[in-house]
Design a protein around this motif. Structure first.
Motif, mmCIF file in Angstrom:
data_model
loop_
_atom_site.group_PDB
_atom_site.id
_atom_site.type_symbol
_atom_site.label_atom_id
_atom_site.label_comp_id
_atom_site.label_asym_id
_atom_site.label_seq_id
_atom_site.Cartn_x
_atom_site.Cartn_y
_atom_site.Cartn_z
ATOM 1 N N LEU A 1 0.838 -1.189 0.000
ATOM 2 C CA LEU A 1 0.000 0.000 0.000
ATOM 3 C C LEU A 1 0.877 1.246 0.000
ATOM 4 N N LEU A 2 0.796 2.035 -1.049
ATOM 5 C CA LEU A 2 1.575 3.248 -1.140
ATOM 6 C C LEU A 2 1.122 4.249 -0.076
ATOM 7 N N PHE A 3 1.962 5.204 0.174
ATOM 8 C CA PHE A 3 1.643 6.250 1.165
ATOM 9 C C PHE A 3 0.298 6.893 0.862
ATOM 10 N N ILE A 4 0.099 7.282 -0.394
ATOM 11 C CA ILE A 4 -1.118 8.001 -0.744
ATOM 12 C C ILE A 4 -2.349 7.126 -0.581
ATOM 13 N N ASP A 5 -2.198 5.795 -0.802
ATOM 14 C CA ASP A 5 -3.328 4.888 -0.633
ATOM 15 C C ASP A 5 -3.692 4.717 0.838
ATOM 16 N N GLN A 6 -2.673 4.678 1.692
ATOM 17 C CA GLN A 6 -2.941 4.604 3.125
ATOM 18 C C GLN A 6 -3.626 5.877 3.614
ATOM 19 N N LEU A 7 -3.210 7.022 3.042
ATOM 20 C CA LEU A 7 -3.851 8.283 3.413
ATOM 21 C C LEU A 7 -5.309 8.282 2.976
ATOM 22 N N LYS A 8 -5.585 7.750 1.785
ATOM 23 C CA LYS A 8 -6.955 7.670 1.295
ATOM 24 C C LYS A 8 -7.827 6.822 2.212
ATOM 25 N N MET A 9 -7.287 5.681 2.622
ATOM 26 C CA MET A 9 -8.050 4.789 3.500
ATOM 27 C C MET A 9 -8.410 5.503 4.803
#
Length: 531
Positions: A130-138
């Motif tokens: 999970l990329l940084f931006i995807d974790q932020l989205k979650m």
């Protein structure tokens, strides 16, 4: 004793909480702050540097995070009834310099973490899937509706610092664009979103990601949101006005008149209903009034990176139009555009060199310089452009005041020739009498002088006049396209000065009148005479 009792000036203070705790002067803008903050909005505001954007962002931060704790006695105190919120504040000016794109991405992620971890975001660096931006989205998707406030200051700073490197610019834009898209996707969690900058570039992706972003930069009702009105100065800085008037041996009315000429005149609403003073210049003046009305604009706010980068590949218009008003459409001023498509007029307005003087028709406005300080700053910018690649000191420009104060007309003409010889003749040819006069006008203003052009009296109008200490200089220019015109044109100039009595209304000053002929062939003044 009076100075001890004065509230401290908020010079250099951009933190609202600190300003209030330390009892520094706060010019109350909270009525307008309330008007913006009461709604669940997403708002963008563009203003030049040194107008207090960061303090405004900090004010929103304090309001939403701590409620009315630091707002006692201000206009908002009896209006605000909302609860407190989790607030994420991002200052993108910290992302301007980096050695590699990897370093930028690391710094950007670090900035996001420092803002969002206190709000509950947990980044798992061990999760490679999970990329940084995807974790932020979650995390954003898990937040309750209208639960956080997001404030972004100087959104354009990382980009404008790299306008001369398209590859780096595009990489930064894409990196920032991922973040904006994530916020847009889960914007339901936002109670309030506020963003500031100087420019409005469409290729930053923020304006396409947030297609419902409200731009209040030209909004009539928020024209005085940043900057000081004259009423605010008279009310909030009354003791400083008294002290400055006493120190400079002026009446309070005369002091306000001079302050108005030097630092007022910025209008940020499309109808030019309101005008404000530059806070930075006013505060610096009050801090040291004995130094007089200095130009605080050019060195601190008048050379924004975006403008200076732009000028490396674009030219200013000819200095022959230095004093002419500019007519532009409001759509041109307010639209977001690609960097290479923005007009120099729009960019100069965003940078604070030009301001709205009046609305003309429905969609057009007339632009001009807001005040003497900015007019001089523009001349300095023109002088730098005219002498690109040349040293101003070597060209003799900064010491023109000294020369005009004590030297002979011959020495003055010699310095004029040195300055004109230093101009980039390919880009800025001296091809007319108007160009000759305009270039010298710009160079004189760049030397902190105040020349006047086409000075009227009952008999005619002189080309240029300038007062320096105890002297009043009058210059009459003629332009010789061929050498056989020189003698005739010099005689014409002499007769014109004498018969029209140029400069004769001057009192108690040494009057020095000079007729000059510029040669198109030799690119210099080849004949002159004191009159």
């Amino acid at each position: 004793m009076e100075k001890i009792m004065q509230q401290a000036l908020p010079l250099g203070t951009s933190d609202f909480r600190s300003l209030r705790i330390n009892n520094e002067i706060y010019v109350d803008k909270t009525d307008l702050v309330f008007r913006l903050a009461q709604h669940r909005g997403k708002i963008f505001l563009a203003r030049p540097r040194r107008f207090g954007k960061s303090l405004l962002v900090s004010t929103f931060e304090s309001l939403f995070k701590n409620g009315l704790t630091h707002f006692q006695g201000l206009a908002i105190e009896n209006k605000w009834e909302d609860k407190t919120y989790a607030v994420a504040r991002l200052d993108f000016s910290s992302l301007k310099t980096f050695k590699s794109l990897e370093q930028f991405q690391t710094a950007f992620h670090s900035l996001l973490l420092s803002a969002f971890i206190p709000l509950g975001f947990k980044f798992n660096s061990d999760n490679k899937d999970l990329l940084f931006i995807d974790q932020l989205k979650m995390w954003l998707s898990s937040l309750p509706a209208s639960s956080i406030v997001l404030l972004i200051d100087e959104y354009d700073a990382p980009l404008t610092n790299h306008l001369d490197d398209p590859e780096v610019f595009n990489t930064i834009r894409d990196c920032l664009g991922e973040f904006y898209t994530a916020v847009k996707q889960y914007e339901g969690c936002l109670r309030f979103f506020f963003m500031t900058g100087i420019t409005k570039f469409s290729n930053t992706s923020i304006f396409s990601a947030f297609n419902n972003l409200q731009d209040i930069s030209l909004d009539v009702q928020f024209g005085s949101l940043l900057g000081y009105t004259e009423e605010e100065i008279s009310h909030c800085f009354s003791s400083y006005l008294d002290s400055a008037a006493h120190e400079l041996k002026l009446s309070k009315e005369k002091l306000l008149e001079l302050l108005r000429e030097q630092y007022d005149g910025f209008s940020f609403d499309r109808q030019a209903r309101t005008h404000v003073y530059c806070p930075w210049s006013v505060l610096n003046f009050f801090a040291k009034p004995s130094e007089g009305f200095q130009n605080y604009w050019y060195t601190s706010g008048g050379q924004p990176t975006v403008l200076m980068k732009y000028l490396t590949s674009h030219a200013l218009k000819s200095p022959t139009v230095y004093d002419e008003p500019v007519l532009v459409s409001l759509s041109d001023l307010g639209a977001s555009r690609q960097y290479d498509e923005i007009s120099i007029e729009a960019l100069l307005t965003q940078a604070g060199y030009l301001t709205i003087k009046e609305q003309v028709g429905g969609d057009y406005v007339r632009l001009g310089y807001p005040n003497e300080e900015v007019s001089r700053s523009m001349a300095q910018l023109y002088a730098s452009e005219l002498l690109r690649g040349q040293n101003l000191v070597q060209s003799g420009v900064p010491i023109l005041a000294k020369i005009l104060t004590s030297e002979t007309p011959e020495t003055v003409v010699d310095y004029f020739n040195r300055a004109l010889t230093s101009i980039d003749y390919v880009r800025y040819p001296v091809d007319s009498e108007a160009a000759c006069r305009a270039y010298l006008q710009v160079l004189l203003i760049g030397a902190a002088l105040v020349p006047r052009v086409e000075v009227h009296n009952a008999f005619g109008r002189s080309d240029m006049e300038v007062e320096v200490n105890g002297r009043h200089w009058v210059f009459e220019f003629k332009y010789a396209r061929s050498s056989n015109e020189t003698d005739r044109l010099l005689k014409e100039a002499i007769v014109q000065v004498q018969s029209n009595h140029y400069g004769k209304t001057t009192d108690n000053k040494e009057l020095i009148r000079v007729a000059l002929v510029f040669s198109a062939e030799q690119r210099r003044f080849v004949a002159w005479e004191s009159v």
